[in-house]
Design an enzyme around this catalytic site. Structure first.
Site, short mmCIF file in Angstrom:
data_model
loop_
_atom_site.label_atom_id
_atom_site.label_comp_id
_atom_site.label_asym_id
_atom_site.label_seq_id
_atom_site.Cartn_x
_atom_site.Cartn_y
_atom_site.Cartn_z
N ASP A 140 0.84 -1.21 0.00
CA ASP A 140 0.00 0.00 0.00
C ASP A 140 0.87 1.26 0.00
O ASP A 140 1.03 1.89 -1.03
CB ASP A 140 -1.10 0.00 1.07
CG ASP A 140 -0.63 -0.36 2.46
OD1 ASP A 140 0.58 -0.33 2.72
OD2 ASP A 140 -1.49 -0.65 3.30
N VAL A 190 -9.03 -5.29 3.41
CA VAL A 190 -9.44 -6.62 2.99
C VAL A 190 -8.78 -7.69 3.87
O VAL A 190 -7.71 -7.46 4.43
CB VAL A 190 -9.10 -6.88 1.51
CG1 VAL A 190 -9.99 -6.06 0.59
CG2 VAL A 190 -7.63 -6.59 1.21
N ASP A 196 -4.72 -10.69 7.39
CA ASP A 196 -5.40 -10.71 8.67
C ASP A 196 -5.91 -9.35 9.12
O ASP A 196 -5.52 -8.31 8.59
CB ASP A 196 -4.44 -11.21 9.76
CG ASP A 196 -3.41 -10.13 10.13
OD1 ASP A 196 -2.78 -9.57 9.21
OD2 ASP A 196 -3.27 -9.82 11.33
N1 HPA Z 1 -5.66 -6.13 4.91
C1 HPA Z 1 -4.81 -6.82 5.69
N2 HPA Z 1 -3.56 -6.44 5.92
C2 HPA Z 1 -3.15 -5.30 5.36
C3 HPA Z 1 -4.00 -4.54 4.53
C4 HPA Z 1 -5.32 -4.97 4.30
O1 HPA Z 1 -6.15 -4.34 3.59
N3 HPA Z 1 -3.28 -3.47 4.11
C5 HPA Z 1 -2.06 -3.61 4.68
N4 HPA Z 1 -1.96 -4.69 5.42
MG MG Z 2 -1.33 -8.09 9.12
#
Ligand code: HPA
Ligand code: MG
Length: 220
Positions: A140, A190, A196
């Site tokens: 991200d 998500v 998780d």
């Molecule tokens: N979900 C789970 N873990 C994560 C996410 C996500 O959307 N973004 C960064 N780590």
């Molecule tokens: Mg995580």
């Protein structure tokens, strides 16, 4: 890249609501904890076959050292390596794969924390001189990937590439994308397929959007 196909990823639009949960099999205990099935397991698996094909086309001339980023990357890594092996075995020059692991942690609830830790192992000298493929579930901000690349470079690999199953479109997000991208998704939290929320939902095999109720139920 010379082959346009490899620059592509499946892009999921901002207004994609996902599929209704009841259309799919899922663990009963998550019934009210997710809003929708965002990416069904079968779609993930097919996309991984495409990534494996692209990886083999680029790197299949040599052996592959896979670095799996735990914990979120464990399913993606396992399925990707299986697909690379399967496709390589039906070619005239099968490659060998070796898998190593690195553990990172940066999220609390659904927020990225400032302190990103490499939990281990410290020593990655087995990467020296190897063609390394870093396998991450999600990118991200891009901070993790950047830090990890810097860390891995210290051990003098021959080449380094990154495979990311998901890239999230966030404001000020990653400027450098992984070399192999599964899906580009909107800025939603998500879970599932090893991703998780406070260690829950790793056992859900679809990628789903967590519900407000799910967030409350598993909040720390
Ligand atoms: N979900 C789970 N873990 C994560 C996410 C996500 O959307 N973004 C960064 N780590
Ligand atoms: Mg995580």
């Amino acid at each position: 890249m010379e082959d346009g196909r490899k620059d592509q990823a499946v892009v999921i639009a901002d207004d994609w609501p996902g599929y209704e949960l009841e259309l799919f099999m899922y663990p009963e205990h998550y019934r009210d904890d997710v809003e929708s099935v965002y990416i069904p397991h079968g779609v993930i698996m097919n996309r991984i076959e495409c990534l494996a094909r692209d990886i083999l086309e680029d790197m299949g001339h040599d052996n592959l050292m896979v670095l799996c980023v735990l914990k979120g990357g464990y399913k993606f890594c396992a399925d990707l390596v299986e697909s690379v092996k399967a496709q390589s075995q039906s070619s005239d020059r099968p490659i060998t794969t070796r898998v190593e692991f690195i553990r990172l942690k940066s999220y609390l609830n659904d927020r990225s924390t400032e302190d990103l830790h490499i939990i281990g192992p410290e020593d990655l000298s087995m990467l020296k001189g190897k063609n390394v493929l870093i396998v991450e579930a999600i990118v991200d901000t891009g901070k993790t990937m950047k830090m990890l690349l810097k860390h891995v470079e210290k051990f003098q690999p021959k080449t380094v590439k990154v495979a990311g199953l998901l890239v999230k479109r966030i404001p000020g997000g990653a400027t450098k994308l992984p070399d192999y991208v599964g899906f580009v998704i909107p800025d939603r939290f998500v879970v599932g397929y090893a991703l998780d929320y406070n260690e829950y939902f790793r056992d859900l095999n679809h990628i789903c959007v967590i519900s407000e109720r799910g967030k409350l139920k598993y909040k720390l």
